[in-house]
Design an enzyme around this catalytic site. Structure first.
Site, PDB file in Angstrom:
ATOM      1  NE  ARG A 174      -2.410  -1.172   3.564  1.00 17.65           N
ATOM      2  CZ  ARG A 174      -1.972  -0.342   4.505  1.00 17.65           C
ATOM      3  NH1 ARG A 174      -2.107   0.964   4.348  1.00 17.65           N
ATOM      4  NH2 ARG A 174      -1.428  -0.790   5.604  1.00 17.65           N
ATOM      5  CE1 TYR A 231       0.300  -5.693  -1.585  1.00 16.79           C
ATOM      6  CE2 TYR A 231      -0.999  -3.849  -0.775  1.00 16.79           C
ATOM      7  CZ  TYR A 231      -0.346  -5.045  -0.550  1.00 16.79           C
ATOM      8  OH  TYR A 231      -0.354  -5.603   0.700  1.00 16.79           O
ATOM      9  CE  LYS A 283      -6.110  -3.604   4.679  1.00 20.08           C
ATOM     10  NZ  LYS A 283      -6.366  -4.133   6.021  1.00 20.08           N
ATOM     11  CG  HIS A 291      -7.377  -3.004  10.222  1.00 24.53           C
ATOM     12  ND1 HIS A 291      -6.089  -2.571  10.458  1.00 24.53           N
ATOM     13  CD2 HIS A 291      -7.266  -3.991   9.310  1.00 24.53           C
ATOM     14  CE1 HIS A 291      -5.251  -3.265   9.711  1.00 24.53           C
ATOM     15  NE2 HIS A 291      -5.937  -4.133   9.014  1.00 24.53           N
ATOM     16  CB  SER A 338       0.926  -4.614   9.718  1.00 23.84           C
ATOM     17  OG  SER A 338       1.703  -3.484   9.823  1.00 23.84           O
ATOM     18  CB  CYS A 350       0.447  -7.532  16.078  1.00 25.15           C
ATOM     19  SG  CYS A 350       1.269  -5.973  16.409  1.00 25.15           S
ATOM     20  CG  ASP A 379      -7.708  -7.111   6.910  1.00 25.32           C
ATOM     21  OD1 ASP A 379      -6.890  -6.792   7.797  1.00 25.32           O
ATOM     22  OD2 ASP A 379      -7.811  -6.490   5.845  1.00 25.32           O
ATOM     23  NE  ARG A 387       0.110  -8.553   1.966  1.00 30.71           N
ATOM     24  CZ  ARG A 387      -0.641  -7.986   2.910  1.00 30.71           C
ATOM     25  NH1 ARG A 387      -1.827  -8.456   3.211  1.00 30.71           N
ATOM     26  NH2 ARG A 387      -0.184  -6.945   3.576  1.00 30.71           N
TER      27      ARG A 387
HETATM   28  C1  OXD Z   1      -2.992  -4.427   5.896  1.00 30.48           C
HETATM   29  C2  OXD Z   1      -3.515  -5.566   5.130  1.00 30.48           C
HETATM   30  O1  OXD Z   1      -2.124  -3.704   5.397  1.00 30.48           O
HETATM   31  O2  OXD Z   1      -4.389  -6.276   5.650  1.00 30.48           O
HETATM   32  O3  OXD Z   1      -3.464  -4.234   7.021  1.00 30.48           O
HETATM   33  O4  OXD Z   1      -3.074  -5.764   3.988  1.00 30.48           O
HETATM   34 MN    MN Z   2      -5.260  -5.390   7.377  1.00 27.77          MN
END
Ligand code: OXD
Ligand code: MN
Length: 588
Positions: free
Chosen positions: A72, A200, A209, A229, A251, A253, A276, A373
């Protein structure tokens, strides 16, 4: 008669001038046809998709993105509400008129020689009153196929939209993948996102998102719900009783690992509802209910292995959906399988690294991109809950917030009230890791893990969170966790992963009221004897350290929180400033 949807698609294709306009219907046959086209179509000399070993990874394809397009791009992500103050210091603002002119300039003629895929989709089960109707178009086959995995694509969305103009409008062109011509523009007041120049996931799969969090959070603010989130899980105890939790973590964690947890505690089971995003509404009985609006997982591959997340490994090897995609991992050429750091101890001998070169083990560089990913349907996940499709969602008893902190933050505590919980969530901090750009180990504040995803002023967002104490009749308990505390020698004190189920059990006991807690400066703490530490080799001394509070550390933490709060100016709600004052007095 032309519907508003048809009219919009016509306008867009007049602007972008694709050679062909194709409406996706979401069928299996269509997906197979599109995948075949993606295997033969080349971009920069590479096929868009390459088939992987079907025995080991059924229905799976490999995709390599442009190396400049692997994550991102927050600095190129804008929220374009008419009034700058409404987007807050947490977003980058652009005047909507200026933003549209810029985007229309980029979009003009951008699909010449390409096909425009029109993707009607629903976020959430189409039978749910909480579901939302959306349409995105794109000129990327990879994006079109990814949307099929991540959302409910098909005619059902067109039927639900009917003659209405009330649907999310997502504009996407991969353009020429030039970072200088890459923008992700949100127009929350018009239910619209315009994205150019990136393929992406977070920039291009606009249901994720962009819509479900940024636009969704704004809609939630206006309509009285929350777009978060968060993971959604059901924890089943040995008697078969299920307790539903939400969990928000910045992220790196272990959020996905918790969503698909295989508990170490006998008789416990975790059922996955979301990994997510959660949409949270006050149900008819006055409790909070959550749905996962997505239909698949777009997860980070490195670090996913048999020890950290065995359920995800099974998910990736399932044949229950077509297709599964792997992006920017390495490829083990002897087996034609994807590979990434953490998948296996042994590094395969004959590998192609994520940029397409032969992998040199001695290079010291990872073979897979750190943000490589997988994109896989929830249908492939063996722990997916039956409640995933429940149109009402699941009733939430606990909300877990967490961050990655070497020091300062205890293993777990419970917040003493809703205001205290919102305050605790608003001060989440997490240390950056090597997987992120910039220096490692720096604490970044990330309230509710929503800093990059809140589509309006975060101070207004805090006020909105606080308002649920008046909207709901029964509120969940709020907990804070930190799996990452280290000892003086820099060693993690808590084993984490499957052992985190021990913490979930304590939370359930608190929710059920079967154990008491100890009040400390930060909130309600477990008594060590109430925690199930059976078959775990951990001393009482370490447990005490994990649950300890350092006055010195909290004094400097409070200074950092004050600086952070100052960024939100006068709009910051009084309740949170009061909570900060209470905390300050405790450590004075
Ligand atoms: C993030 C994702 O960046 O889930 O949180 O891709
Ligand atoms: Mn996420």
């Amino acid at each position: 008669m032309t519907t508003p949807l048809q009219k919009w698609v016509q306008e867009v294709s007049d602007l972008m001038t694709p050679d062909k306009v194709y409406w996706m219907n979401g069928s299996d046959e269509e997906a197979k046809e599109l995948a075949k086209m993606a295997e033969s179509e080349k971009v920069n000399g590479n096929p868009i998709l390459t088939k992987l070993n079907d025995k080991e990874y059924p229905n799976s394809y490999y995709h390599r993105s442009n190396p400049n397009d692997v994550a991102r791009t927050e600095h190129l992500t804008f929220v374009c509400l008419p009034n700058k103050d409404d987007v807050g210091s947490n977003n980058i603002w652009m005047d909507p008129k200026e933003a549209k002119e810029k985007m229309n300039g980029l979009f003009k003629g951008c699909m010449k020689g390409r096909t425009m895929y029109v993707i009607p989709f629903v976020m959430g089960n189409p039978k749910s009153n909480y579901a939302k109707n959306c349409v995105q178009f794109t000129d990327s086959l990879y994006v079109a196929l990814s949307m099929r995995i991540m959302t409910r694509v098909g005619d059902v969305a067109v039927e639900r939209i009917g003659n209405s103009d009330d649907f999310f409008k997502g504009y996407h062109s991969i353009g020429d993948v030039n970072p200088d011509r890459r923008f992700i523009m949100h127009f929350p007041h018009e239910n619209t996102v315009m994205s150019f120049g990136s393929g992406y996931g977070g920039n291009a799969l606009l249901g994720k998102k962009c819509y479900s969090l940024r636009i969704g959070s704004y809609l939630g603010y206006k309509e009285g719900w929350l777009a978060e989130h968060m993971i959604v899980i059901g924890v089943e105890d040995p008697q078969g009783k299920k307790t539903y939790f939400l969990g928000a973590f910045p992220s790196a964690c272990g959020k996905t690992n918790l969503a698909l947890l295989d508990p170490v505690l006998k008789g416990y089971k975790v059922w996955t509802i979301g990994d997510d995003i959660a949409w949270i509404n006050v149900g008819p009985d006055g409790q909070l209910y959550a749905i996962n609006p997505e239909a698949g997982f777009f997860g980070v591959a490195p670090g996913t292995g048999e020890k950290t997340n065995p359920v995800m490994i099974d998910t990736l090897k399932s044949d229950k959906f077509f297709p599964t995609l792997f992006t920017n991992t390495a490829v083990d050429n002897d087996n034609n399988t994807p590979w990434w750091e953490g998948l296996s101890k042994e590094i395969p001998e004959n590998m192609t690294e994520w940029q397409g070169a032969k992998y040199d083990k001695t290079s010291g560089k990872p073979a897979a991109h750190p943000n490589s990913r997988f994109t896989v349907s929830a249908k492939c996940c063996p722990t997916m809950s039956d409640e995933f499709e429940n149109p009402q969602g699941v009733p939430i008893s606990g909300i877990i917030f967490g961050g990655r902190r070497e020091k300062t933050m205890p293993l777990v505590y419970e917040c003493s009230s809703w205001d205290h919980g919102v305050f605790t969530a608003s001060i989440i901090g997490s240390e950056t890791t090597a997987a992120q750009a910039g220096a490692s180990g720096v604490v970044r504040r990330d309230p509710m893990a929503m800093l990059p995803f809140c589509g309006y002023n975060m101070a207004d967002y805090f006020t909105h969170w606080l308002s649920f104490k008046n909207r709901a009749k029964k509120l969940p308990k709020i907990f804070m966790v930190n799996w990452f505390r280290k000892d003086e020698n820099g060693k993690f004190m808590w084993p984490g992963f499957r052992d985190n189920s021990r913490i979930l059990k304590w939370m359930i006991d608190r929710i059920e009221g079967t154990v008491e807690a100890q009040e400390k400066e930060l909130g309600l703490f477990p008594k060590i004897e109430d925690m199930d530490l059976s078959n775990l080799n951990i001393s009482k001394e370490i447990m005490e350290k994990l649950l300890s509070i350092s006055k010195e550390e909290w004094k400097s933490e409070i200074v950092m929180i004050e600086e952070f709060y100052a960024k939100f100016g006068d709009k910051m709600p009084k309740e949170l400033k009061d909570q900060l004052d209470i905390l300050k007095k405790k450590f004075a």
